[in-house]
Design an enzyme around this catalytic site. Structure first.
Site, PDB file in Angstrom:
ATOM      1  N   LYS A   1       0.861  -1.182   0.000  1.00 24.05           N
ATOM      2  CA  LYS A   1       0.000   0.000   0.000  1.00 24.05           C
ATOM      3  C   LYS A   1       0.894   1.227   0.000  1.00 24.05           C
ATOM      4  CE  LYS A   1      -3.627   2.264   2.613  1.00 24.05           C
ATOM      5  NZ  LYS A   1      -4.619   2.113   3.681  1.00 24.05           N
TER       6      LYS A   1
ATOM      7  N   LYS B   1      -2.130  -1.512  -3.929  1.00 30.09           N
ATOM      8  CA  LYS B   1      -3.009  -0.355  -3.870  1.00 30.09           C
ATOM      9  C   LYS B   1      -2.184   0.917  -3.946  1.00 30.09           C
ATOM     10  CE  LYS B   1      -5.982   1.859  -0.583  1.00 30.09           C
ATOM     11  NZ  LYS B   1      -6.485   1.864   0.752  1.00 30.09           N
TER      12      LYS B   1
END
Ligand code: PBG
Length: 328
Positions: free
Chosen positions: A198, A251
């Site tokens: 992330k 992400k």
């Protein structure tokens, strides 16, 4: 010389729709999608999210109705995010069984048992400082003191009905801590989808408005990854798999398709990617102005994510995309 050698003609396989369909390498379907739902306290409320057109913050009763509609479109899974009734220094509403996320998990599980339920495990929506963990006195997010809190959130979501828990906090060691706590509490079949990779991205802006989770000071760069780093992504993915993650997430999606591809190639886990709020907002804004063809752009983007190696796509476009694919 060119006269005796015939031209090689890839266009033969593009001549009409039938042959294009026959040779198409990547096909997306509603099976690939996860739709994120934001739940709020109270009853019978639907609040629009300004920077995310067509997305809403819903009370649990309305979230159940939406979940029924989603399942009717052939979408298999939803991920639940919540705005709590109260915030404190530890984010303790995140493991409160009466919080909107836990109530939504239980209510949707009962009403739509075939829908897979994913709980987002993080503290930033629940802490009064907006960071994803417990702070030290000098404002640094304390990794090891945060782990038991995250484990508590995961167990509480599993108990409420989550089939999958998805830690999005980026603390080191959290997958192992969550796996151990789930197993100890009888949830050995609850899967972990780790937001392993992330990035500290500017694309989360609209989500933070929607979830009221922006940090009140500083940023998340001391725990989320540097967008400039790719090799670090492989390290994060390997650590999480080693700790017991079942699904690895990358992400955001669109600016990180190289990372999706690398992680897909170098691991043997299913890969999820999160088509985040800022990516969604840009498409919606351009479409509203008539500058782009929303349907074609969205289906092209989702196809690109799958082509890069994503097995699972978490996207706010899921409802529209499922409808478009049905009518295609
Ligand atoms: C919580 C979390 C965030 C998102 C998902 N879970 C925001 C953040 O890290 O600040 C972003 C999702 C999106 O932008 O759509 N940590």
């Amino acid at each position: 010389m060119s006269n005796d050698k015939p031209i090689t003609r890839p266009r033969r396989l593009r001549k009409n729709a039938a042959i294009r369909a026959l040779v198409q390498e990547t096909k997306i379907s509603a099976d690939d999608f996860v739709y994120p739902i934001f739940v709020i306290p109270g009853k019978d409320k639907i609040e629009p999210i300004e920077s995310m057109p067509d997305c809403f913050r819903l009370t649990v009763d309305n979230a159940v109705k939406l979940a029924e509609k989603i399942a009717g479109l052939g979408i298999r899974a939803v991920e639940i995010f919540g705005l709590p009734e109260y915030k404190d220094e530890f984010g303790s509403a995140a493991w409160d069984r009466e919080s909107p996320v836990q109530r939504a998990l239980a209510a949707i599980k009962k009403a739509v048992p075939e829908l897979l339920l994913i709980g987002d495990v993080c503290l930033c929506q629940y802490t009064n400082h907006g960071h994803c963990g417990k702070l030290t006195d000098d404002g640094y997010v304390d990794n090891d003191k945060t782990l038991p809190l995250l484990a508590r959130v995961a167990v509480s979501q599993a108990a409420a009905g989550a089939d999958i828990v998805a830690p999005s906090d980026m603390m080191d060691g959290r997958v192992a801590a969550i796996r151990a706590a789930l197993d100890k509490n009888g949830f050995c079949n609850t899967a972990i989808m780790s937001y392993a990779v992330k990035y500290a991205s500017a694309f989360y802006g609209p989500f933070r408005d929607a979830a009221d989770s922006a940090p009140s000071f500083g940023d998340r760069k001391s725990y989320q990854s540097d967008p400039a780093n790719a090799r670090e992504a492989l390290k994060e993915a390997a650590l999480d798999i080693n700790e017991g993650a079942d699904i690895i997430m990358v992400k955001p999606a669109l600016s990180y398709l190289d990372i999706v591809q690398k992680v897909h190639e170098q691991t043997n886990c299913p890969i999820a990617t999160y088509n985040v709020s800022g990516e969604y907002a840009m498409v919606k804004a351009a479409a509203k102005n008539g500058w782009i063809d929303e349907r074609r752009i969205v289906l092209e983007e989702l196809t690109a994510m799958k082509r890069a190696g994503a097995d699972i796509i978490i996207t706010y476009h899921a409802i529209d995309a499922a409808r478009w694919l049905m009518s295609a």
